[in-house]
Design a protein around this motif. Structure first.
Motif, mmCIF file in Angstrom:
data_model
loop_
_atom_site.group_PDB
_atom_site.id
_atom_site.type_symbol
_atom_site.label_atom_id
_atom_site.label_comp_id
_atom_site.label_asym_id
_atom_site.label_seq_id
_atom_site.Cartn_x
_atom_site.Cartn_y
_atom_site.Cartn_z
ATOM 1 N N SER A 537 -34.810 48.352 -98.489
ATOM 2 C CA SER A 537 -33.795 48.903 -97.617
ATOM 3 C C SER A 537 -33.071 47.953 -96.788
ATOM 4 N N LYS A 538 -31.525 47.965 -96.930
ATOM 5 C CA LYS A 538 -30.674 47.342 -96.165
ATOM 6 C C LYS A 538 -30.935 47.854 -94.665
ATOM 7 N N LEU A 539 -30.866 49.042 -94.385
ATOM 8 C CA LEU A 539 -31.087 49.582 -93.064
ATOM 9 C C LEU A 539 -32.516 49.053 -92.454
ATOM 10 N N ALA A 540 -33.582 48.987 -93.304
ATOM 11 C CA ALA A 540 -34.909 48.304 -92.658
ATOM 12 C C ALA A 540 -34.801 46.828 -92.512
ATOM 13 N N ARG A 541 -34.052 46.090 -93.294
ATOM 14 C CA ARG A 541 -33.788 44.656 -93.090
ATOM 15 C C ARG A 541 -33.116 44.603 -91.561
ATOM 16 N N PHE A 542 -32.176 45.235 -91.375
ATOM 17 C CA PHE A 542 -31.292 45.356 -90.180
ATOM 18 C C PHE A 542 -32.240 45.674 -88.905
ATOM 19 N N VAL A 543 -33.348 46.435 -89.005
ATOM 20 C CA VAL A 543 -34.336 46.934 -88.121
ATOM 21 C C VAL A 543 -35.072 45.729 -87.809
ATOM 22 N N VAL A 544 -35.486 45.175 -88.897
ATOM 23 C CA VAL A 544 -36.581 44.219 -88.673
ATOM 24 C C VAL A 544 -36.071 43.070 -88.301
ATOM 25 N N ILE A 545 -34.865 42.805 -88.368
ATOM 26 C CA ILE A 545 -34.371 41.392 -87.863
ATOM 27 C C ILE A 545 -34.224 41.372 -86.283
ATOM 28 N N ILE A 546 -33.639 42.567 -85.987
ATOM 29 C CA ILE A 546 -33.700 42.868 -84.185
ATOM 30 C C ILE A 546 -35.214 42.812 -83.738
ATOM 31 N N VAL A 548 -37.937 41.252 -84.961
ATOM 32 C CA VAL A 548 -38.459 40.152 -85.107
ATOM 33 C C VAL A 548 -37.776 38.952 -83.973
ATOM 34 N N PHE A 549 -36.415 39.162 -83.537
ATOM 35 C CA PHE A 549 -35.858 38.545 -82.832
ATOM 36 C C PHE A 549 -36.466 38.835 -81.340
ATOM 37 N N MET A 550 -36.641 40.123 -81.058
ATOM 38 C CA MET A 550 -37.371 40.617 -80.010
ATOM 39 C C MET A 550 -38.831 40.137 -79.910
ATOM 40 N N GLY A 551 -39.492 40.098 -80.917
ATOM 41 C CA GLY A 551 -40.851 39.626 -80.858
ATOM 42 C C GLY A 551 -41.032 38.170 -80.357
ATOM 43 N N LEU A 552 -40.171 37.467 -81.197
ATOM 44 C CA LEU A 552 -40.137 36.076 -80.755
ATOM 45 C C LEU A 552 -39.924 35.703 -79.196
ATOM 46 N N ILE A 553 -38.910 36.334 -78.487
ATOM 47 C CA ILE A 553 -38.853 36.287 -77.028
ATOM 48 C C ILE A 553 -40.240 36.808 -76.653
ATOM 49 N N LEU A 554 -40.675 37.959 -76.751
ATOM 50 C CA LEU A 554 -41.780 38.394 -75.945
ATOM 51 C C LEU A 554 -43.042 37.443 -76.438
ATOM 52 N N THR A 555 -43.147 37.026 -77.488
ATOM 53 C CA THR A 555 -44.362 36.255 -77.720
ATOM 54 C C THR A 555 -44.448 34.725 -77.077
ATOM 55 N N GLN A 556 -43.166 34.281 -77.009
ATOM 56 C CA GLN A 556 -43.215 32.940 -76.295
ATOM 57 C C GLN A 556 -43.068 33.058 -74.856
ATOM 58 N N SER A 557 -42.742 34.276 -74.297
ATOM 59 C CA SER A 557 -42.771 34.522 -72.788
ATOM 60 C C SER A 557 -44.254 34.639 -72.471
ATOM 61 N N TYR A 558 -45.158 35.486 -73.417
ATOM 62 C CA TYR A 558 -46.434 35.633 -73.173
ATOM 63 C C TYR A 558 -47.191 34.402 -72.918
ATOM 64 N N THR A 559 -46.862 33.509 -73.955
ATOM 65 C CA THR A 559 -47.600 32.172 -74.123
ATOM 66 C C THR A 559 -47.332 31.282 -72.622
ATOM 67 N N ALA A 560 -46.100 31.295 -72.312
ATOM 68 C CA ALA A 560 -45.894 30.663 -71.235
ATOM 69 C C ALA A 560 -46.487 31.219 -69.891
ATOM 70 N N SER A 561 -46.403 32.420 -69.923
ATOM 71 C CA SER A 561 -47.093 32.912 -68.609
ATOM 72 C C SER A 561 -48.578 32.847 -68.605
ATOM 73 N N LEU A 562 -49.026 33.136 -69.758
ATOM 74 C CA LEU A 562 -50.699 32.623 -69.911
ATOM 75 C C LEU A 562 -51.057 31.265 -69.645
ATOM 76 N N THR A 563 -50.210 30.299 -70.024
ATOM 77 C CA THR A 563 -50.473 28.770 -69.749
ATOM 78 C C THR A 563 -50.511 28.693 -68.225
ATOM 79 N N THR A 564 -49.450 29.155 -67.634
ATOM 80 C CA THR A 564 -49.445 29.065 -65.949
ATOM 81 C C THR A 564 -50.623 29.735 -65.319
#
Length: 795
Positions: A537-546, A548-564
């Motif tokens: 579904s095109k609508l599902a692809r739109f939702v997943v893109i948003i 995935v972008f949110m997940g990228l930022i959240l996981t990278q921030s989690y990694t940096a905070s855990l390292t600290t």
């Protein structure tokens, strides 16, 4: 006598302020009150920014009254009168010499002289002989000398070269010039031996007094002066009671008050039975006579020229600027204005006391002995800054350093720095230079310059290593609100993708028991980019893109905070607040001889729980031993010292508690020292030049910056919901919009069928029926696909 006989008396020489005209109804002063010149002298001192003045006067009642007025006016202008030199009424030369030598041993070089020209000429002649009429000295004479300069002989004028004075002003009008010529001719006719006769203001006041009296008699129309004899006793001519009472005296007095005319000394008018004359001229004695370099008026202050319109209307603002004066030739034929102070003649080298603390924070002040022929060498951050300030002064200063050793005190309340300040106060040394902090108590005994360092005091405590084997440390990078919000979005995104993909994706048409975990697995796997399911579904692809972008930022921030948390958080202070130190009865350290002891006692620490250290190494040793092993649990000191301590033991200590503001380091001078304003200005100029200050700091504190300090709060490294609120809002809007579009499209295609159900049943039941239809539709599509696959296999 005038009050008894009711006869007006006009005096053109009664300048003493004690003769108050308003207390004598028949006494009229046709001369300036000598107290009127006080503000003119004060304005002259202010113009050249002299900060201290010494009056010299004849020791009698009248002179003391005038000096009192001058002193009061100077003090109102914030000019200090540290000493008053009184000369006997009939002095011999050795008395004048003795007093002048006493003045020469003072730092001030501004002298205000109030005495008769005869005694004044002797004073200046002796001052010239002993070297007090050379460059650097300032002599100001009052009207007592200035008003009679015209009638003094050349020998007296020679002794006054370079003197500045305040004199009564009178205009050089045409009438004055005519009168001067006529008087000169008349004098030569009476006595041919008289070569010249110069007028002074007393002559003009005398002439105007006679003129005013004549005009008052004419205006009153008095023809005869009759007296009434009220005496009935003895006929003795010496008896005061024999005085008669004038019958025309009161009428003549009233006529005098109303008399106004343009006289030789200026506009004549009486205010409160005194002449209304308050303008003074500033004169400079040079060559054969005097030069007028400016004027002073009550309205305008100092002015180069008189403007009669502005003077009377008062439109000018009051000024004490020296730019309003003409060029002045000072003693020693100098055209530049003297500073107004100098070191005493018997001591031309400034004695600078420096603290001698061997091995104790030598970065600030360091004293080395026995370096060959060089002798004692004093160095350090404070010394270099002091020498830089000396170079910024507009005049050279000779000095010598006098190290003051640190002695052992019987009790901790004695302060080594306070002892150094006491030496300045007693005059043993002229100033103190070093790491000396400004305090209110010390400022009572000395004057401080502006501080050359910002300062504060705080506690330093050891750090301890936190246990790294915390099994739940992986939870700490995110706050619980962020964990809950993230989980809710996992569920919501899984549901949205399932709805959008259910009718077109065969992988979403699994048994109901597997649909929930499949949806959650899909939304979670996208965060780590490990999903393998295809999106149709095109609508599902739109939702997943948003998502995935949110997940990228959240996981990278989690990694940096855990390292600290894993690398920094393990360092913690052993003590977290000051109250803990007081309640537990811990021993606390302070630098030996420092004022910080007073702050600790004021905070509530037991004096028996305080231990002093002299060096950074000793402080480290005490902190390492700990309070229970004969050491200390914390140390309280000023920021510059803590900066040195932390630079040497970077990871062992950290600061806690609120910082207490102090006034910083400064140079200490004797009270009312003329050096203080000049040094303060030089310090301001130096601190504004960042490159110069940085060069001095880098020389002594290179790489001695504070280490990164650990935090005692876990939450300081935890990510909260506010940091990602925008991302969640964006993902929620995208997902909700996709659901709305999907529902609108579905209703558009199956609207009649839905309305049919809705008309027969409730809304919720209608929605459930529609979901069942969607599911059945998906099952039919799935069955058709299975038949199609089976047919392909058979073929």
């Amino acid at each position: 006598m005038c009050n008894k006989a009711r006869v007006p008396i006009l005096s053109f020489s009664a300048t003493s302020p004690s003769l108050i005209s308003t207390q004598n109804l028949y006494f009229y002063r046709i001369a300036q009150n000598e107290c009127a010149q006080a503000h003119a002298i004060s304005a002259l001192v202010q113009a050249f920014e002299w900060r201290e003045v010494v009056p010299i006067f004849i020791e009698d009642m009248y002179s003391e009254e005038v000096i009192s007025c001058i002193t009061r006016s100077l003090q109102e202008a914030d000019v200090r009168v540290s000493y008053q030199a009184a000369i006997p009424q009939s002095p011999v030369d050795y008395q004048i010499v003795q007093e002048l030598h006493k003045l020469n041993n003072l730092t001030t070089r501004v002298f205000v002289v109030h005495m008769s020209p005869i005694v004044g000429s002797r004073l200046f002649a002796i001052a010239r002989e002993i070297g007090m009429m050379r460059k650097g000295y300032i002599w100001i004479v009052t009207t007592e000398v200035t008003n009679k300069l015209a009638s003094l002989n050349s020998s007296i004028t020679d002794a006054l070269q370079g003197v500045v004075g305040v004199g009564a002003y009178f205009p050089k009008s045409t009438e004055f010039q005519d009168f001067r010529v006529r008087l000169k001719l008349k004098s030569q006719q009476e006595d041919p031996t008289i070569i010249g006769s110069e007028l002074n203001v007393y002559c003009l006041w005398a002439y105007d007094s006679v003129t005013a009296l004549a005009m008052a008699v004419e205006n009153a129309g008095i023809k005869e002066f009759d007296f009434q004899n009220t005496s009935t006793g003895s006929r003795n001519t010496t008896d005061f009671e024999m005085l008669g009472v004038s019958l025309s005296g009161p009428q003549l007095g009233d006529s005098l008050v109303e008399t106004k005319f343009r006289g030789l000394s200026g506009d004549f008018s009486l205010v409160d039975s005194e002449i209304n004359s308050s303008i003074f001229q500033i004169i400079n004695v040079f060559g054969d006579g005097k030069r007028v370099v400016g004027f002073w008026t009550p309205k305008s202050g100092l002015t180069r020229r008189l403007d009669s319109t502005k003077t009377h209307t008062g439109t000018n603002t009051y000024s004490t600027s020296k730019s309003n004066l003409g060029p002045i030739i000072w003693p020693g034929d100098s055209s530049s204005a003297p500073e107004g102070w100098d070191l005493p003649a018997n001591r031309k080298i400034l004695r600078i006391g420096v603290p001698l603390k061997i091995g104790s924070f030598s970065e600030f002040v360091k004293v080395d002995y026995g370096h060959g022929m060089g002798g004692t060498i004093v160095s350090g951050y404070c010394i270099d800054l002091f020498q830089a300030v000396l170079q910024a002064l507009p005049y050279p200063v000779s000095y010598e350093f006098l190290p003051s050793p640190l002695r052992d005190y019987d009790n901790l309340t004695s302060s080594y720095y306070d002892d150094l300040i006491q030496q300045v106060y007693l005059g043993t040394i002229d100033a103190a230079v070093g790491d000396i902090t400004i305090t209110a108590q010390r400022s009572l005994h000395v004057d401080f310059t502006l501080p050359f360092t910002g300062n504060e005091a705080t506690f330093i405590v050891p750090t301890k290593q936190e246990n790294k084997k915390d099994p739940w440390i992986f939870i700490k990078p995110l706050t619980w609100e962020l964990w809950v919000t993230s989980f809710c979005f996992f569920v919501f995104i899984g549901f949205v993708v399932w709805v959008l993909e259910h009718g077109v994706n065969k992988e979403s048409r699994v048994p109901p028991s597997h649909q929930v975990d499949t949806s959650l697995w899909f939304s979670l796997s996208t965060l780590v980019f490990s999903q393998w399911e295809r999106i149709h579904s095109k609508l599902a692809r739109f939702v997943v893109i948003i998502w995935v972008f949110m997940g990228l930022i959240l996981t990278q921030s989690y990694t940096a905070s855990l390292t600290t948390l894993l690398t920094v958080e393990h360092l913690r202070p052993t003590v977290t607040n000051i109250n803990q130190l007081i309640q537990n009865g811990e021993f606390v350290g302070f630098q030996y001889g420092s004022f910080t002891l007073e702050f600790l006692i004021r905070m509530g620490f037991d004096e028996n729980k305080l231990r002093a250290y002299k060096t950074a190494e000793e402080c480290d040793r005490l902190l390492t031993m700990g309070s229970r092993n004969g050491g200390i649990a914390a140390a309280f000191d000023e920021t510059p010292y803590l900066k040195v301590l932390l630079s040497r033991y970077c990871s062992k200590y950290t600061t806690i508690g609120p910082a207490i503001q102090t006034q910083g380091f400064a140079f200490a001078f004797q009270r009312n020292s003329p050096f203080v304003p000049d040094f303060s200005r030089a310090i301001l100029n130096l601190t504004e030049r960042d490159e110069d200050m940085k060069a001095i700091e880098d020389k002594w504190f290179m790489n001695k910056s504070f280490c990164p300090q650990p935090s005692s709060v876990d939450a300081s490294y935890s990510l909260d919901l506010d940091s990602f609120r925008g991302l969640f809002v964006l993902s929620g809007i995208a997902s909700s919009s996709a659901l709305i579009i999907y529902a609108a499209a579905f209703l558009y295609r199956r609207g009649r069928e839905f309305m049919q159900f809705y008309s027969n049943d409730s809304l919720w039941k209608s929605v459930c029926i529609m979901l069942t239809i969607i599911k059945q539709k998906g099952n039919r599509i799935h069955a058709q696909e299975q038949i199609h696959v089976s047919a392909e296999n058979v073929s």
